[in-house]
Design a protein around this motif. Structure first.
Motif, PDB file in Angstrom:
ATOM      1  N   LYS A   2       0.913  -1.245   0.164  1.00  0.00           N
ATOM      2  CA  LYS A   2      -0.089  -0.015  -0.058  1.00  0.00           C
ATOM      3  C   LYS A   2       1.055   1.359   0.004  1.00  0.00           C
ATOM      4  CE  LYS A   2      -4.240   1.740   2.121  1.00  0.00           C
ATOM      5  NZ  LYS A   2      -4.949   1.728   3.354  1.00  0.00           N
ATOM      6  N   SER A  25      -1.054   9.965   9.784  1.00  0.00           N
ATOM      7  CA  SER A  25      -2.278   9.512   9.198  1.00  0.00           C
ATOM      8  C   SER A  25      -2.187   8.312   8.215  1.00  0.00           C
ATOM      9  CB  SER A  25      -3.064  10.527   8.261  1.00  0.00           C
ATOM     10  OG  SER A  25      -4.241  10.131   7.752  1.00  0.00           O
ATOM     11  N   LYS A  28      -1.607   5.050  10.040  1.00  0.00           N
ATOM     12  CA  LYS A  28      -2.771   4.571  10.734  1.00  0.00           C
ATOM     13  C   LYS A  28      -3.491   3.817   9.752  1.00  0.00           C
ATOM     14  CE  LYS A  28      -5.843   7.531  11.474  1.00  0.00           C
ATOM     15  NZ  LYS A  28      -6.867   8.886  11.612  1.00  0.00           N
ATOM     16  N   ASN A  29      -3.477   4.276   8.501  1.00  0.00           N
ATOM     17  CA  ASN A  29      -4.265   3.739   7.431  1.00  0.00           C
ATOM     18  C   ASN A  29      -3.502   2.595   6.565  1.00  0.00           C
ATOM     19  OD1 ASN A  29      -7.008   4.962   7.369  1.00  0.00           O
ATOM     20  ND2 ASN A  29      -5.528   6.840   7.466  1.00  0.00           N
ATOM     21  N   TYR A  31      -0.062   2.485   5.273  1.00  0.00           N
ATOM     22  CA  TYR A  31       0.373   2.665   3.963  1.00  0.00           C
ATOM     23  C   TYR A  31       1.777   2.073   4.496  1.00  0.00           C
ATOM     24  CZ  TYR A  31      -3.223   5.148   1.750  1.00  0.00           C
ATOM     25  OH  TYR A  31      -4.251   5.490   0.970  1.00  0.00           O
ATOM     26  N   THR A 226      -6.273  14.281   6.280  1.00  0.00           N
ATOM     27  CA  THR A 226      -7.382  13.338   6.619  1.00  0.00           C
ATOM     28  C   THR A 226      -7.878  12.713   5.220  1.00  0.00           C
ATOM     29  OG1 THR A 226      -8.583  15.316   5.824  1.00  0.00           O
ATOM     30  CG2 THR A 226      -8.144  14.832   8.511  1.00  0.00           C
ATOM     31  N   PHE A 228      -6.167  10.440   3.883  1.00  0.00           N
ATOM     32  CA  PHE A 228      -5.718   9.038   4.021  1.00  0.00           C
ATOM     33  C   PHE A 228      -6.909   8.241   4.750  1.00  0.00           C
ATOM     34  CE2 PHE A 228      -1.505  10.897   3.429  1.00  0.00           C
ATOM     35  CZ  PHE A 228      -1.205  10.296   2.297  1.00  0.00           C
ATOM     36  N   ASP A 229      -7.840   9.061   5.490  1.00  0.00           N
ATOM     37  CA  ASP A 229      -8.746   8.144   6.372  1.00  0.00           C
ATOM     38  C   ASP A 229      -9.884   7.805   5.509  1.00  0.00           C
ATOM     39  OD1 ASP A 229      -7.307   8.821   8.623  1.00  0.00           O
ATOM     40  OD2 ASP A 229      -8.183  10.856   8.840  1.00  0.00           O
ATOM     41  N   GLU A 230      -9.940   8.247   4.220  1.00  0.00           N
ATOM     42  CA  GLU A 230     -11.037   8.136   3.166  1.00  0.00           C
ATOM     43  C   GLU A 230     -11.081   6.512   2.616  1.00  0.00           C
ATOM     44  OE1 GLU A 230     -13.604  10.066   2.955  1.00  0.00           O
ATOM     45  OE2 GLU A 230     -12.937  11.813   4.172  1.00  0.00           O
ATOM     46  N   GLU A 231     -10.585   5.644   3.565  1.00  0.00           N
ATOM     47  CA  GLU A 231     -10.621   4.234   3.260  1.00  0.00           C
ATOM     48  C   GLU A 231     -11.718   3.638   2.219  1.00  0.00           C
ATOM     49  OE1 GLU A 231      -7.859   1.653   2.970  1.00  0.00           O
ATOM     50  OE2 GLU A 231      -6.996   3.649   2.934  1.00  0.00           O
ATOM     51  N   GLU A 232     -13.086   4.034   2.813  1.00  0.00           N
ATOM     52  CA  GLU A 232     -14.132   3.356   2.177  1.00  0.00           C
ATOM     53  C   GLU A 232     -14.304   3.888   0.723  1.00  0.00           C
ATOM     54  OE1 GLU A 232     -19.104   3.105   2.689  1.00  0.00           O
ATOM     55  OE2 GLU A 232     -17.704   3.383   4.408  1.00  0.00           O
ATOM     56  N   ARG A 234     -11.709   5.426  -1.031  1.00  0.00           N
ATOM     57  CA  ARG A 234     -10.589   4.695  -2.028  1.00  0.00           C
ATOM     58  C   ARG A 234     -10.982   3.351  -2.579  1.00  0.00           C
ATOM     59  NH1 ARG A 234      -6.205   1.574  -0.990  1.00  0.00           N
ATOM     60  NH2 ARG A 234      -4.359   2.070  -1.987  1.00  0.00           N
TER      61      ARG A 234
END
Length: 259
Positions: A2, A25, A28-29, A31, A226, A228-232, A234
């Motif tokens: 990732k 961030s 946390k997600n 990467y 923030t 990177f927090d948009e996982e859904e 992405r």
């Protein structure tokens, strides 16, 4: 793996958040590789000041900050530093000399303007246009940059907002894509544009890229930590790329040292 190697900082005047907040961030997600590629400072011929890129005086601080974070978070994430750079024909020789003095890992090619940004005749390619000359000049400058061997990939290659003849667009973009494939230069599917519901990423462009068989990478183009927090969102975008467009993004990106 990732990864994301398209990350900005506040030094470009249109991003937010500290350098370390981007790193935290990303970790946390999930990467594994984070590359900072803020808009590259350019060495202009006069007193022109860009509204969208750091000044040359900021470059050393930028690199030092990212190198410090690389060492601080070693073992948690691999951090690289580079720039997103335009290809400005009149300035490129001085620009190369300047960049050779900096300790960077890579460059990505992001063409936002035709000609040279500071000139009266320069055009922002995200503005709608029916002018074939603008489309031609965008493609010409992008390919000149791509042929330099300095760049790891082309970011948002579908930024050009040509709204004229479909037949002309397809013929010219197919030729550009074929040249980029010969060069082995991957193209970025841009999450920032996707998340902001912009005119890019453009399905008509990416269907042509699938036809040609260009390599594709995912680039966040993060202007805020923030993102990177948009996982859904992405994952929804990647599903569109793979299932609807029939494109399989590369699992890793190979950085090219520009010099």
């Amino acid at each position: 793996m990732k990864y994301n190697i398209h990350t900005h900082t506040v030094r470009c005047f249109h991003a937010e958040g500290s350098d370390e907040e981007y790193v935290e961030s990303a970790i946390k997600n999930g990467y594994e590789l984070l590359g900072f590629s803020d808009h590259c400072p350019y060495i202009y011929e006069d007193d022109y000041v860009s509204h969208m890129r750091m000044t040359p005086d900021d470059a050393e601080d930028y690199i030092s900050s990212i190198r410090y974070l690389r060492d601080k978070y070693k073992g948690k994430i691999d951090i690289k530093v580079g720039f997103e750079m335009e290809w400005y024909p009149k300035l490129i020789d001085k620009q190369k000399d300047f960049l050779k003095t900096l300790d960077i890992d890579y460059l990505i090619l992001g063409q936002h303007f035709t000609e040279n940004e500071f000139e009266a005749g320069s055009i922002y390619v995200g503005s709608k246009t029916r002018r074939i000359k603008v489309l031609d000049r965008y493609i010409e400058q992008l390919l000149d940059g791509a042929k330099s061997g300095m760049f790891t990939y082309v970011c948002h290659p579908d930024l050009i907002n040509y709204v004229g003849s479909k037949k002309i667009y397809e013929a010219k973009i197919l030729n550009m894509l074929d040249e980029l494939k010969k060069l082995g230069l991957p193209l970025e599917y841009n999450f920032y544009g996707y998340s902001d519901d912009r005119w890019y990423p453009s399905d008509r462009f990416w269907l042509l890229a699938r036809e040609v068989g260009n390599d594709v990478v995912i680039g966040m183009d993060a202007h805020t930590p923030t993102l990177f927090d948009e996982e859904e969102l992405r994952e929804k975008m990647i599903a569109h790329v793979t299932d609807d467009l029939g494109i399989t993004p590369l699992e890793e990106v190979k950085l090219i040292k520009p010099f």
